[in-house]
Design a protein around this motif. Structure first.
Motif, PDB file in Angstrom:
ATOM      1  N   GLY A   3       0.821  -1.199   0.000  1.00 12.89           N
ATOM      2  CA  GLY A   3       0.000   0.000   0.000  1.00 12.89           C
ATOM      3  C   GLY A   3       0.858   1.252   0.000  1.00 12.89           C
ATOM      4  N   THR A   4       0.275   2.345   0.444  1.00  8.67           N
ATOM      5  CA  THR A   4       1.002   3.606   0.515  1.00  8.67           C
ATOM      6  C   THR A   4       1.818   3.649   1.796  1.00  8.67           C
ATOM      7  N   LEU A   5       3.104   3.927   1.649  1.00  9.10           N
ATOM      8  CA  LEU A   5       3.952   4.028   2.825  1.00  9.10           C
ATOM      9  C   LEU A   5       3.545   5.266   3.625  1.00  9.10           C
ATOM     10  N   SER A   6       3.211   5.065   4.872  1.00  7.02           N
ATOM     11  CA  SER A   6       2.780   6.196   5.673  1.00  7.02           C
ATOM     12  C   SER A   6       3.513   6.302   7.002  1.00  7.02           C
ATOM     13  N   GLU A   7       4.064   5.199   7.469  1.00  5.86           N
ATOM     14  CA  GLU A   7       4.722   5.194   8.762  1.00  5.86           C
ATOM     15  C   GLU A   7       6.234   5.330   8.603  1.00  5.86           C
ATOM     16  N   PRO A   8       6.855   6.239   9.341  1.00  6.77           N
ATOM     17  CA  PRO A   8       8.316   6.320   9.317  1.00  6.77           C
ATOM     18  C   PRO A   8       8.932   5.128  10.040  1.00  6.77           C
ATOM     19  N   ILE A   9      10.183   4.882   9.769  1.00 11.34           N
ATOM     20  CA  ILE A   9      10.945   3.828  10.440  1.00 11.34           C
ATOM     21  C   ILE A   9      11.985   4.524  11.312  1.00 11.34           C
ATOM     22  N   ARG A  10      12.002   4.210  12.587  1.00  8.87           N
ATOM     23  CA  ARG A  10      12.921   4.882  13.503  1.00  8.87           C
ATOM     24  C   ARG A  10      14.015   3.926  13.967  1.00  8.87           C
ATOM     25  N   THR A  11      15.217   4.456  14.072  1.00 11.26           N
ATOM     26  CA  THR A  11      16.338   3.723  14.634  1.00 11.26           C
ATOM     27  C   THR A  11      16.909   4.556  15.777  1.00 11.26           C
ATOM     28  N   GLN A  12      18.033   4.135  16.300  1.00 15.10           N
ATOM     29  CA  GLN A  12      18.632   4.846  17.422  1.00 15.10           C
ATOM     30  C   GLN A  12      18.960   6.303  17.080  1.00 15.10           C
ATOM     31  N   ARG A  13      19.459   6.528  15.847  1.00 17.85           N
ATOM     32  CA  ARG A  13      19.906   7.875  15.486  1.00 17.85           C
ATOM     33  C   ARG A  13      19.202   8.472  14.286  1.00 17.85           C
ATOM     34  N   LEU A  14      18.331   7.698  13.644  1.00 13.53           N
ATOM     35  CA  LEU A  14      17.763   8.112  12.368  1.00 13.53           C
ATOM     36  C   LEU A  14      16.254   7.925  12.334  1.00 13.53           C
ATOM     37  N   VAL A  15      15.622   8.624  11.418  1.00 15.49           N
ATOM     38  CA  VAL A  15      14.239   8.344  11.064  1.00 15.49           C
ATOM     39  C   VAL A  15      14.171   8.255   9.552  1.00 15.49           C
ATOM     40  N   LEU A  16      13.569   7.176   9.055  1.00 10.50           N
ATOM     41  CA  LEU A  16      13.376   6.973   7.620  1.00 10.50           C
ATOM     42  C   LEU A  16      11.957   7.414   7.297  1.00 10.50           C
ATOM     43  N   GLU A  17      11.857   8.454   6.494  1.00 10.85           N
ATOM     44  CA  GLU A  17      10.578   9.108   6.213  1.00 10.85           C
ATOM     45  C   GLU A  17      10.127   8.757   4.797  1.00 10.85           C
ATOM     46  N   PRO A  18       8.902   8.238   4.624  1.00  9.69           N
ATOM     47  CA  PRO A  18       8.433   7.893   3.272  1.00  9.69           C
ATOM     48  C   PRO A  18       8.589   9.066   2.311  1.00  9.69           C
ATOM     49  N   LEU A  19       9.080   8.773   1.123  1.00 10.33           N
ATOM     50  CA  LEU A  19       9.386   9.803   0.136  1.00 10.33           C
ATOM     51  C   LEU A  19       8.153  10.593  -0.268  1.00 10.33           C
ATOM     52  N   ALA A  20       8.320  11.915  -0.379  1.00  9.25           N
ATOM     53  CA  ALA A  20       7.308  12.818  -0.916  1.00  9.25           C
ATOM     54  C   ALA A  20       7.992  13.753  -1.905  1.00  9.25           C
ATOM     55  N   VAL A  21       7.229  14.290  -2.841  1.00  9.64           N
ATOM     56  CA  VAL A  21       7.813  15.150  -3.874  1.00  9.64           C
ATOM     57  C   VAL A  21       8.523  16.344  -3.257  1.00  9.64           C
ATOM     58  N   GLU A  22       7.949  16.913  -2.193  1.00  8.39           N
ATOM     59  CA  GLU A  22       8.536  18.109  -1.593  1.00  8.39           C
ATOM     60  C   GLU A  22       9.892  17.853  -0.942  1.00  8.39           C
ATOM     61  N   HIS A  23      10.261  16.593  -0.754  1.00  7.73           N
ATOM     62  CA  HIS A  23      11.583  16.300  -0.204  1.00  7.73           C
ATOM     63  C   HIS A  23      12.705  16.748  -1.146  1.00  7.73           C
ATOM     64  N   ALA A  24      12.387  16.936  -2.405  1.00  2.09           N
ATOM     65  CA  ALA A  24      13.411  17.323  -3.375  1.00  2.09           C
ATOM     66  C   ALA A  24      14.121  18.608  -2.968  1.00  2.09           C
ATOM     67  N   ASP A  25      13.397  19.533  -2.369  1.00  2.00           N
ATOM     68  CA  ASP A  25      13.985  20.816  -2.022  1.00  2.00           C
ATOM     69  C   ASP A  25      15.158  20.672  -1.063  1.00  2.00           C
ATOM     70  N   GLU A  26      15.037  19.784  -0.087  1.00  3.86           N
ATOM     71  CA  GLU A  26      16.131  19.620   0.873  1.00  3.86           C
ATOM     72  C   GLU A  26      17.106  18.524   0.465  1.00  3.86           C
ATOM     73  N   MET A  27      16.683  17.616  -0.426  1.00  2.00           N
ATOM     74  CA  MET A  27      17.580  16.544  -0.852  1.00  2.00           C
ATOM     75  C   MET A  27      18.514  16.986  -1.966  1.00  2.00           C
ATOM     76  N   ALA A  28      18.121  17.975  -2.757  1.00  2.03           N
ATOM     77  CA  ALA A  28      18.978  18.414  -3.864  1.00  2.03           C
ATOM     78  C   ALA A  28      20.377  18.792  -3.386  1.00  2.03           C
ATOM     79  N   PRO A  29      20.543  19.592  -2.318  1.00  2.00           N
ATOM     80  CA  PRO A  29      21.899  19.902  -1.856  1.00  2.00           C
ATOM     81  C   PRO A  29      22.648  18.683  -1.325  1.00  2.00           C
ATOM     82  N   VAL A  30      21.927  17.721  -0.728  1.00  2.00           N
ATOM     83  CA  VAL A  30      22.564  16.523  -0.188  1.00  2.00           C
ATOM     84  C   VAL A  30      23.178  15.681  -1.306  1.00  2.00           C
ATOM     85  N   LEU A  31      22.493  15.637  -2.445  1.00  4.50           N
ATOM     86  CA  LEU A  31      22.923  14.780  -3.557  1.00  4.50           C
ATOM     87  C   LEU A  31      23.750  15.521  -4.596  1.00  4.50           C
ATOM     88  N   ASP A  32      23.984  16.815  -4.378  1.00  4.55           N
ATOM     89  CA  ASP A  32      24.657  17.654  -5.371  1.00  4.55           C
ATOM     90  C   ASP A  32      26.172  17.622  -5.183  1.00  4.55           C
TER      91      ASP A  32
END
Length: 201
Positions: A3-32
Motif C-alpha cells: 500500500g502507501t507508505l505512511s509510517e516512518p521507520i525509527r532507529t537509534q539515530r535516524l528516522v526513515l521518512e516515506p518519500l514525498a515530492v517536496e523532499h526534493a527541495d532539501e535533498m537536492a543539496p545533499v545529492l549535489d
C-alpha cells in the motif's frame, strides 16, 4: 501488499521518512556532489529534475509491472537533517519447491509465492563515515523481512569499498553474478534472516 507508505521507520539515530515530492527541495543539496555519483552512476540532478524524479517514484510503476517502489528519505534524528535515502524495488520471485524422496515417488510440490527486493542506500558525502548507511540499510532490511520478503539483493560497484562494507555488515554475500554495468550482485543468505539490530560504523 504494501500500500502507501505512511509510517516512518525509527532507529537509534535516524528516522526513515516515506518519500514525498517536496523532499526534493532539501535533498537536492545533499545529492549535489559529483563524488557521490562516482560508483552509482549518473550526475547530480537539478532541483526541477529531482522533483520530477520524486514525482515519478511516488506515483509508482504501472500495475502490470507487478512491482512495488519503496523509498524513504533518511533524516538524522537529533536535528532533522536530511542525509540520504534508502530504497527497495520489490517484485515477484520464482517460487521454491520441495521434492519428496524417490521412495515416496519424487513428488514436486511448489512452494508459496515469494518476493525479491533489490535494495540500495545512498548517504550524502558530509554524513559518511558515521555508520549512518549501515543503520539506515539495516532498518530497511528488517522492515522488508517483517513484511514477508525473504530474498534480498543489492548491486555494488567492485570499487565502492564503503558500500561493500555496508552490504557485508547487513549479512549480504557477494555472488559471481554481475550486472550489465559490471556491478557485483550481493544476496542475503536465507541463514542470515535474523538481521541484528543497532547502529554500526
Amino acid at each position: 501488499m504494501y500500500g502507501t507508505l505512511s509510517e516512518p521507520i525509527r532507529t537509534q539515530r535516524l528516522v526513515l521518512e516515506p518519500l514525498a515530492v517536496e523532499h526534493a527541495d532539501e535533498m537536492a543539496p545533499v545529492l549535489d556532489d559529483p563524488r557521490l555519483h562516482r560508483h552509482i552512476g549518473g550526475e547530480p540532478l537539478t532541483l526541477a529534475e529531482l522533483r520530477a524524479r520524486y514525482a515519478h517514484l511516488v506515483a509508482g510503476p504501472a500495475p502490470y509491472h507487478q512491482e512495488h517502489w519503496l523509498n524513504w528519505i533518511v533524516r538524522r534524528l537529533r536535528d532533522g537533517q536530511a542525509i540520504g535515502y534508502v530504497q527497495a524495488t520489490v517484485a515477484p520471485a520464482p517460487p521454491g519447491f520441495t521434492v519428496t524422496p524417490a521412495s515416496a515417488g519424487s513428488t514436486v510440490t511448489p512452494g508459496p509465492p515469494r518476493s525479491i527486493a533489490s535494495v540500495a542506500w545512498v548517504i550524502g558525502m558530509p554524513y559518511q563515515g558515521f555508520g549512518f548507511a549501515t543503520e539506515a540499510a539495516r532498518a530497511l532490511l528488517n522492515w522488508l523481512l517483517a513484511h514477508g520478503v525473504r530474498d534480498v539483493v543489492a548491486t555494488v560497484h567492485p570499487d565502492n569499498h564503503p558500500s561493500k562494507a555496508v552490504a557485508a555488515k547487513l549479512g549480504l554475500r557477494p555472488t559471481p553474478e554481475t550486472t550489465d554495468d559490471g556491478e557485483t550482485v550481493w544476496r542475503l543468505p536465507h541463514a542470515g534472516w535474523g538481521v541484528e539490530q543497532g547502529a554500526s560504523s
